[in-house]
Write an enzyme that holds these catalytic residues in place. Structure first.
Site, PDB file in Angstrom:
ATOM      1  N   LYS A  77       0.839  -1.201   0.000  1.00 29.87           N
ATOM      2  CA  LYS A  77       0.000   0.000   0.000  1.00 29.87           C
ATOM      3  C   LYS A  77       0.872   1.248   0.000  1.00 29.87           C
ATOM      4  O   LYS A  77       1.917   1.292   0.651  1.00 29.87           O
ATOM      5  CB  LYS A  77      -0.924  -0.022   1.225  1.00 29.87           C
ATOM      6  CG  LYS A  77      -1.974   1.088   1.254  1.00 29.87           C
ATOM      7  CD  LYS A  77      -2.877   0.937   2.466  1.00 29.87           C
ATOM      8  CE  LYS A  77      -3.920   2.046   2.543  1.00 29.87           C
ATOM      9  NZ  LYS A  77      -4.783   1.911   3.736  1.00 29.87           N
ATOM     10  N   SER A 152      -9.676   1.996   3.018  1.00 32.44           N
ATOM     11  CA  SER A 152      -8.839   2.761   2.108  1.00 32.44           C
ATOM     12  C   SER A 152      -7.851   1.919   1.317  1.00 32.44           C
ATOM     13  O   SER A 152      -7.244   2.387   0.361  1.00 32.44           O
ATOM     14  CB  SER A 152      -8.067   3.815   2.904  1.00 32.44           C
ATOM     15  OG  SER A 152      -7.212   3.199   3.860  1.00 32.44           O
ATOM     16  N   SER A 176     -10.023  -0.486   7.092  1.00 30.52           N
ATOM     17  CA  SER A 176      -9.446  -0.293   5.759  1.00 30.52           C
ATOM     18  C   SER A 176      -8.756  -1.509   5.165  1.00 30.52           C
ATOM     19  O   SER A 176      -8.351  -1.476   4.009  1.00 30.52           O
ATOM     20  CB  SER A 176      -8.461   0.885   5.776  1.00 30.52           C
ATOM     21  OG  SER A 176      -9.145   2.101   5.895  1.00 30.52           O
TER      22      SER A 176
END
EC number: 6.3.5.7
Length: 488
Positions: A77, A152, A176
């Site tokens: 990420k 997210s 997330s």
């Protein structure tokens, strides 16, 4: 040639026997990424040259038969620092930022000879539940490209679900990892707070943030958590999780295990078909010998309100460092210091980030601190106590990961309250610092439903045990989206 349908154990066996090389596996993974990227937009950066060089060096050194992760590709990420690789947190503010150090979790992956193939898209600074808050592009759901992948960590989830990579890293502040895992029909773990070092994670909510793994299967998830967990002196909130091997209980039966089903997790706001799917999953666990009983978590209904005060307040503090002076974006039309600050932050941050900074600054301001931030902290304690009472009598808690399946692109992103409420089932876990796992548990109208398993602190082994038992006796994890070669 593709290897994305093989487990980590199977890939390791091929590498050790030299039936494939690390370079061949890396090249195949890069091809999988490129062939699917146009459909899902999961990546912000693809590190082809560095990945191939790393793989070539590993082939020259040789694969250690005892290191199951050697040569395995990994996506990371984009809020997790990677030395010399763009780390933007999907924000214009960090559009050109290349860290001079690796996050501890990344360093641990490198130490196990994992091959980092790229950085994945996300909601800006991890603020959002749809991946539409990225400053660069929205990521699409692997199962239906008209739907969101969740957020997210939507890029990391879509990359695994679409068959671009087997494994990826995400971060979870209020759901997330788990919500995107649910929306994409894969496995996602938010470990106990402190289990994985936050050093090198671009901070959002420091008392809530936790890095964790995405995977196709439960065992692979535990294998990746083995790599990235461990005490870190660079992180003051790092704790010592005594679990030496998160895979150790996988394969054991769950007969007699007591699992709680909170009535609040099956009430108002939960899609009836999602509820039906979770009740079916609970019945399946009962058929495996688990004891499922209804309980109450009375203060969980305040979780969203508490979370958005605490998380936004912590974000307001953490994001003060982005001022246009030291690194990242700087407004070009500023003529003095005040203008540099104001214009840089106004132009560099997206709307959702600015909304949360303002909310947090208000909650911390004189005259409002006691009414909002202090009170939120007190209710957080009540939420923690609710969990402690349940875990005095039960091994785990189960429920839906999200109240609905993946929703359409451009449907909730203009309604922040509706978007916030999508996290109502995951947020309490972060507030209490507990481990939570989402696994595939069925489908509603062709879209995956996630089953969330929650345990007391440091119970990841037990969570994986139950998840693996469910996985071994169902086939939801074997069903793949069309983009991965499946029929769905």
């Amino acid at each position: 040639m593709t290897f994305n349908n093989k487990t980590i154990d199977e890939l390791h066996d091929l590498l050790v026997k030299k039936e494939i090389s690390a370079v061949e596996l890396t090249k195949a993974t890069l091809e999988d990424i490129k062939s699917r990227e146009g459909a899902v937009d999961a990546f912000l950066t693809i590190t082809e040259d560095a990945a191939l060089a790393q793989a070539a060096a590993l082939d020259e050194k040789g694969i250690d038969a005892d290191n199951v992760m050697a040569g395995i590709p990994l996506a990371v990420k984009d809020n997790i620092s990677t030395k010399g690789i763009l780390t933007t947190a999907a924000s214009k503010m960090l559009y050109n930022y290349e860290p001079i150090f690796d996050a501890t979790s990344v360093a641990q992956a490198y130490a196990k000879d994992m091959i980092i193939v790229g950085k994945t898209n996300m909601d800006e600074f991890a603020m959002g539940g749809s991946n539409e808050n990225s400053a660069f592009k929205p990521t699409k759901n692997a199962w239906d490209q008209t739907k969101v992948p969740g957020g997210s960590s939507g890029g990391s989830a879509a990359a695994v679900a679409s068959g671009q990579v087997r494994l990826s890293l995400g971060s979870d502040t209020g759901g997330s990892i788990r919500q995107p895992a649910a929306f994409n029909g894969i496995v996602g773990m938010k470990p106990t707070y402190g289990t994985v070092s936050r050093f090198g994670l671009i901070a959002f909510g420091s008392s809530l943030d936790q890095i964790g793994p995405f995977s196709q299967t439960v065992k692979e998830n535990a294998q990746l958590l083995n790599v990235i967990s461990g005490h870190d002196v660079k992180d003051a909130t790092s704790t010592i999780n005594e679990i030496a091997d998160f895979t150790s209980k996988i394969g054991q039966d769950i007969k007699g295990m007591k699992i709680a089903l909170p009535k609040e997790y099956m009430g108002e706001g939960i899609d009836p078909q999602v509820k039906e799917t979770i009740l079916k999953a609970a019945k399946h666990l009962e058929s495996l010998g688990a004891i499922i009983e209804e309980v109450s978590l009375p203060h969980s209904k305040y979780g969203v309100a508490v979370y958005y005060i605490i998380a936004s307040s912590e974000a307001s503090s953490n994001l003060q460092r982005f001022d246009g002076i030291r690194y990242g974006f700087r407004a070009e039309d500023a003529t003095n210091l005040d203008e540099i600050y104001v214009k840089t932050r106004s132009q560099g941050f997206g709307e959702e980030v600015k909304r949360r900074i303002m909310l947090g600054t208000f909650s911390l301001s004189s005259g409002y601190y006691d009414a909002y931030f202090k009170k939120a902290g007190q209710v957080r304690t009540l939420i923690i106590q609710d969990f402690e009472k349940v875990f005095a009598d039960y091994d785990l808690i189960l429920g839906p990961t999200a109240p609905t399946v993946a929703f359409g692109l451009d449907t909730l992103n203009h309604d922040p309250v509706a978007m916030y409420l999508a996290d109502l089932l995951t947020i309490p876990v972060n507030l209490a610092g507990l481990p939570g796992l989402s696994i595939p548990a069925g489908f509603v109208e062709g879209l995956p439903v996630g089953l969330q398993l929650i345990g007391p602190k440091y119970s990841e082994e037990t969570i994986y045990q139950v998840a693996a038992a469910f996985e071994a006796t169902t086939d939801y994890h074997k069903q793949q989206p069309v983009i991965f070669g499946g029929a769905n």
